[in-house]
Design a protein around this motif. Sequence first.
Motif, PDB file in Angstrom:
ATOM      1  N   UNK A  88     -43.293   6.314  32.580  1.00 45.59           N
ATOM      2  CA  UNK A  88     -43.152   4.694  32.487  1.00 45.59           C
ATOM      3  C   UNK A  88     -44.556   3.950  32.670  1.00 45.59           C
ATOM      4  N   UNK A  89     -45.511   4.705  32.559  1.00 48.70           N
ATOM      5  CA  UNK A  89     -46.902   3.957  32.789  1.00 48.70           C
ATOM      6  C   UNK A  89     -47.419   3.899  31.339  1.00 48.70           C
ATOM      7  N   UNK A  90     -47.920   2.576  31.047  1.00 48.87           N
ATOM      8  CA  UNK A  90     -48.534   2.387  29.591  1.00 48.87           C
ATOM      9  C   UNK A  90     -49.846   2.265  29.665  1.00 48.87           C
ATOM     10  N   UNK A 103     -50.630   0.429  33.255  1.00 44.04           N
ATOM     11  CA  UNK A 103     -49.842  -0.284  34.141  1.00 44.04           C
ATOM     12  C   UNK A 103     -48.279   0.283  33.937  1.00 44.04           C
ATOM     13  N   UNK A 104     -47.616   0.388  35.189  1.00 42.98           N
ATOM     14  CA  UNK A 104     -46.337   0.870  35.282  1.00 42.98           C
ATOM     15  C   UNK A 104     -45.522  -0.349  35.079  1.00 42.98           C
ATOM     16  N   UNK A 105     -44.791  -0.084  33.649  1.00 49.45           N
ATOM     17  CA  UNK A 105     -43.952  -1.249  32.986  1.00 49.45           C
ATOM     18  C   UNK A 105     -42.805  -1.758  33.994  1.00 49.45           C
ATOM     19  N   UNK A 106     -42.682  -1.050  35.159  1.00 50.26           N
ATOM     20  CA  UNK A 106     -41.350  -1.408  35.957  1.00 50.26           C
ATOM     21  C   UNK A 106     -41.899  -2.201  37.310  1.00 50.26           C
ATOM     22  N   UNK A 107     -42.810  -1.476  38.043  1.00 48.18           N
ATOM     23  CA  UNK A 107     -43.241  -1.979  39.316  1.00 48.18           C
ATOM     24  C   UNK A 107     -44.455  -3.057  38.813  1.00 48.18           C
ATOM     25  N   UNK A 366     -44.879   5.099  20.851  1.00 54.78           N
ATOM     26  CA  UNK A 366     -45.065   5.882  22.131  1.00 54.78           C
ATOM     27  C   UNK A 366     -43.485   6.085  22.744  1.00 54.78           C
ATOM     28  N   UNK A 367     -43.375   7.086  23.409  1.00 54.90           N
ATOM     29  CA  UNK A 367     -42.255   7.165  24.063  1.00 54.90           C
ATOM     30  C   UNK A 367     -42.386   6.429  25.414  1.00 54.90           C
ATOM     31  N   UNK A 368     -41.402   5.798  25.921  1.00 51.62           N
ATOM     32  CA  UNK A 368     -41.506   5.280  27.558  1.00 51.62           C
ATOM     33  C   UNK A 368     -40.134   5.749  28.284  1.00 51.62           C
ATOM     34  N   UNK A 369     -40.379   6.415  29.602  1.00 46.11           N
ATOM     35  CA  UNK A 369     -39.330   7.091  30.117  1.00 46.11           C
ATOM     36  C   UNK A 369     -38.869   6.226  31.261  1.00 46.11           C
ATOM     37  N   UNK A 370     -37.936   5.256  31.157  1.00 40.75           N
ATOM     38  CA  UNK A 370     -37.823   3.954  32.263  1.00 40.75           C
ATOM     39  C   UNK A 370     -37.327   4.787  33.638  1.00 40.75           C
ATOM     40  N   UNK A 371     -37.552   4.053  34.775  1.00 43.36           N
ATOM     41  CA  UNK A 371     -37.427   4.533  35.865  1.00 43.36           C
ATOM     42  C   UNK A 371     -36.165   3.518  36.157  1.00 43.36           C
ATOM     43  N   UNK A 372     -35.238   4.189  37.287  1.00 34.00           N
ATOM     44  CA  UNK A 372     -33.899   3.525  37.306  1.00 34.00           C
ATOM     45  C   UNK A 372     -34.289   2.310  38.463  1.00 34.00           C
ATOM     46  N   UNK A 373     -33.421   1.312  38.131  1.00 34.56           N
ATOM     47  CA  UNK A 373     -33.823   0.076  38.759  1.00 34.56           C
ATOM     48  C   UNK A 373     -32.949   0.084  40.198  1.00 34.56           C
ATOM     49  N   UNK A 374     -33.330  -0.345  41.184  1.00 30.97           N
ATOM     50  CA  UNK A 374     -32.741  -0.404  42.560  1.00 30.97           C
ATOM     51  C   UNK A 374     -32.093  -1.689  42.730  1.00 30.97           C
TER      52      UNK A 374
END
Length: 374
Positions: A88-90, A103-107, A366-374
């Motif tokens: 999930x890093x781009x 960059x981490x797309x979520x954090x 490219x593929x992105x593998x999302x991290x679960x949202x808390x």
Amino acid sequence: MKEARSSSWSDLLPEILGLVLRRLPSLADRVRLRAVCRPWRSNAQLDPLPPLLPWLTLLDGTFLSIPDGKIIRMPIPDKGFCRGSVDNWMFFVHNSDGDCSLMNLFSKATLNISKLDITWLNGNSRYYNSHFYKLMAPLPLESSPGSLVALEGGGRLRICQPPIAVDLWLHLDDITFFNGKLYGLNGNVLSIFEINYGLNGKPKISSVRCITSYPTFTLRPPQPLPRTCLLLSYLVECCGRLLMVKRMIGCNPEIKPCPLESDRTAGFQVFEADLSTKPGQWICVRELGSQALFVGMHCSKSFPAGECTGVEENCIYFMRDYFPANLAADPLSDSGVYNMKSGNIKPLLSETAAVPQHRGGQWRPTWIFPADAM
């Protein structure tokens, strides 16, 4: 007679809530469920969940959820162009001077990487030549931000421990970390790179060893290919195995006005590196079991399949990642899901999904593998 006590949705048993969550492989759906009330948000974190549906980056800077076809928009760095990804890093290149970052797309955590010596694309080439950017890390960057990062592109292998980097010139089709070591593929020959540290603390490649002999296998596509054929190679770690994935693409340069419209993937073959012998050997793999492979020039990854993840087992997911340097291409124009058992290819998106309109752009698919949202 006692009156029946009414209950609210917040009283839903955690066990039932967990069952519902396991049937929601989409990040957006899980976020909506957790937003219903505080008890649901709290109870949703009690049990581990299946991984989320992967995303595909589109050329216009949006993301496509696979296989439901939902379009996702996320905040990204200003004037940053995606050139690759790690989970999930781009990987972003920010300008023509070669400024780049992870960059981490979520954090939104960011790692700066030293400038790249950008070699611009050759407009006369039908396919990519200098922007084959592929990044790999031996450990998750979230837990190990000081980890080594390997970046391959334009005939250069760069080993980074952000922001320090060292370069090595050579030709590679793909790279990956496997059991903590860096491997590269040139044609069908696998090499291993020994990485050490100099007195100045900089990482360096101390040696390169070929560890497989040139294989004698013959590729057999499930359907006949035109006389002109493009062959792409990917390295993927899958359940403790190092796999080489061969993709066979049929091309017809005589099609007018645009021969690119005729390019279509005919099939795949998968081989496992047997490193127990000297030299190592490539062994044909007939099935992937409960796994699926997502392959691409900028990111390849194995993924647990099954009903709860929405991903089909024993299949290879692919997109058009070989578009020409002088023409923006639709990543979905040669994309699909290849079944290892039947040899059939079906569309990447489900039948109910709306195919997104192709708008072009400067991002790379490219593929992105999302991290679960808390």
